[in-house]
Design a protein around this motif. Structure first.
Motif, PDB file in Angstrom:
ATOM      1  N   PRO A 126      -5.514   2.879  -1.778  1.00 27.54           N
ATOM      2  CA  PRO A 126      -4.524   2.040  -1.086  1.00 27.54           C
ATOM      3  C   PRO A 126      -4.864   0.552  -1.101  1.00 27.54           C
ATOM      4  O   PRO A 126      -3.996  -0.283  -0.840  1.00 27.54           O
TER       5      PRO A 126
ATOM      6  N   LYS B 298      -4.267   6.718  -5.679  1.00 28.45           N
ATOM      7  CA  LYS B 298      -5.093   7.267  -4.608  1.00 28.45           C
ATOM      8  C   LYS B 298      -5.831   6.170  -3.846  1.00 28.45           C
ATOM      9  O   LYS B 298      -6.395   6.414  -2.790  1.00 28.45           O
TER      10      LYS B 298
ATOM     11  N   THR C  96       0.689   4.165  -2.912  1.00 26.41           N
ATOM     12  CA  THR C  96       0.219   5.533  -2.639  1.00 26.41           C
ATOM     13  C   THR C  96       1.349   6.554  -2.575  1.00 26.41           C
ATOM     14  O   THR C  96       1.208   7.672  -3.067  1.00 26.41           O
TER      15      THR C  96
ATOM     16  N   GLN D 167       0.827  -1.207   0.000  1.00 27.81           N
ATOM     17  CA  GLN D 167       0.000   0.000   0.000  1.00 27.81           C
ATOM     18  C   GLN D 167       0.864   1.260   0.000  1.00 27.81           C
ATOM     19  O   GLN D 167       0.563   2.234  -0.694  1.00 27.81           O
TER      20      GLN D 167
END
Length: 492
Positions: A422, A420, A414, A410
């Protein structure tokens, strides 16, 4: 899965019937192959037991007599037309098919670009194929085709097309998809062969509609749903009924063009070898249905899936509303509804309960598993993990992938890759699962169940990203989605 179709019987009957048709002419038959020759997934869905490569296996019995010519429309090249089931352009599919046929021991003689009117993209594709050592022929668009037989059967019509050189008795004309110009290619070759003193033959191998089952049989209605974008309509063959007093099923394009074909045959041969569009066909599929109820149910499910696909396309602005309404009408005629798809209600109920997108999947034994949105996983990724747990007999609360292993992914998405969202997509989840399988026996056991997802039914309460859709396709899971986006915004 219950079987409704005898695949072995089909291969034997079909190959023998084609041999008989070759013998009716001067040992030269141009066989127009409709549908997918190598991977006919539509047929395998509506005729359970029909193998996706069944027609290929059948033709292997004729491989020493056969060669393949692949045709592609210049217009489809220009439009970058995409095969919906594979997500690749028609040009890319031509290359894929050449490799696939060659690897199976078939001779691929050449590629023909049809309906050419000067498209630069078609010439670029021609040069690319020639650099790969593939023979390429050009066939031109004929003004007024097919309603000007005098021009068509002349040196300014078919005569203007390049003659495709072939060496074997059976020439299979196939294409990445419909509307590619297969029939016109066959007829052009008949004209050129006749000028060379050879009485070559033409036959048509279309799996659908099946000519010897009822007009409104769900299997035939599923074909209409699959070709709704072409405005194909199944109908009784009036020429066959008049000639033999026997009711058979064909479709509007063949029925409408048959008088023209008769005229073309008469101009080439002096007489027409066929009295009806049905006469031209060689399809034996209808004789190999062994459980009609199983096939009817499978076809109804296919129509429902096509309906959802059209709804999604309508929501994305890539499908006219008329196409969706037509499939909805076909669904009604087949006495089917979205309520017949069990995974739909489960996913929608879970979304209502959790207030977030959800997904459901029906396993082959009838069990339904679901997946919900979490901080770590999207619903489709959670669904796959839960389905694999169920198949492997692993407790639902067991972690196949450690949360500590997901968090770095994640962070990568990001903070470093600019995403945008995760949550892990299905491809990312499967990669993480495969890494866990190296040290986690449960993860390894779950991963080994992936082949058992083939043919399972799934539904999501929102439309998925292209990445997730592709993963479901690779796993051969039959996916449908509600025609709505997860977020209310214009750009997705």
């Amino acid at each position: 899965m219950k079987l409704g179709f005898d695949n072995e019987k089909y291969q034997i009957m079909q190959s023998e019937h084609i041999r008989q048709r070759i013998s009716q002419f001067d040992n030269k038959l141009y066989l127009e192959f409709g549908g997918k020759l190598f991977d006919d997934y539509h047929a395998s869905r509506v005729l359970p037991g029909f193998a996706p490569d069944s027609k290929l296996r059948m033709l292997k019995q004729l491989s020493d007599q056969a060669e393949i010519v692949i045709v592609i429309s210049a217009g489809d090249i220009e439009k970058n037309k995409v095969r919906g089931d594979l997500g690749i352009t028609y040009e890319t599919d031509v290359l894929r098919l050449i490799d696939a046929y060659t690897n199976e021991g078939f001779r691929v003689g050449s590629v023909t670009i049809t309906q050419y009117t000067g498209q630069e993209s078609a010439l670029l594709f021609k040069h690319h194929l020639e650099k790969l050592g593939i023979k390429v022929y050009i066939h031109y668009s004929i003004p007024g085709y097919p309603n000007n037989p005098a021009l068509i059967v002349s040196d300014e019509g078919y005569g203007k097309n390049e003659y495709i050189e072939t060496t074997r008795p059976l020439v299979i004309i196939t294409a990445p998809g419909p509307g590619s110009g297969k029939m016109a290619t066959c007829l052009s070759q008949l004209y050129h062969e006749h000028k060379r003193g050879i009485r070559a033959g033409y036959a048509k191998f279309e799996t659908f509609p099946i000519w010897n089952i009822p007009l409104k049989h769900p299997v035939n209605l599923a074909y209409e749903a699959a070709t709704a974008d072409l405005n194909d309509v199944n109908m009784i063959d009036p020429f066959h009924l008049e000639a033999y007093n026997v009711t058979t099923v064909n479709y509007n394009r063949d029925v409408e063009i048959f008088p023209v074909l008769q005229t073309i045959f008469e101009k080439i041969y002096g007489e027409s070898p066929y009295k009806s569009p049905t006469d031209m066909g060689v399809n034996m599929a209808g004789n190999c249905i062994i459980d009609d109820e199983v096939c009817q149910n499978a076809a109804r499910q296919e129509i429902i899936r096509r309906y959802y696909k059209s709804l999604n396309a309508l929501a994305q602005g890539t499908c006219p509303e008329e196409e969706t309404r037509k499939i909805e009408l076909l669904m009604n005629q087949a006495h089917a509804s979205v309520e017949d798809r069990a995974v739909v209600k489960v996913s929608l109920d879970l979304e209502e309960k959790t207030g977030a997108p959800a997904a459901a999947l029906e396993l082959h034994d009838g069990r339904i598993v679901h997946g919900k949105t979490s901080d770590l996983l999207g619903p489709s990724a959670a669904l796959l993990l839960n389905a694999l747990k169920a198949l492997a007999g692993i407790d639902h609360d067991s972690h196949l992938i450690s949360p500590q292993a997901i968090e770095p992914i994640q962070t990568l998405k990001t903070q470093y890759l600019g995403s945008k969202n995760p949550r892990l997509h299905t491809d990312e989840t499967l990669i993480a699962l495969s890494i866990s399988a190296a040290s986690n026996e449960k993860a390894r056991a779950a991963l080994e169940q992936l082949p058992n997802l083939r043919g399972c039914q799934a539904h999501t309460s929102v439309m998925l990203s292209s990445v997730d859709i592709q993963e479901f396709m690779k796993l051969s899971i039959e996916l449908t989605s509600e025609p709505k986006y997860e977020h209310k915004k214009i750009y997705h």
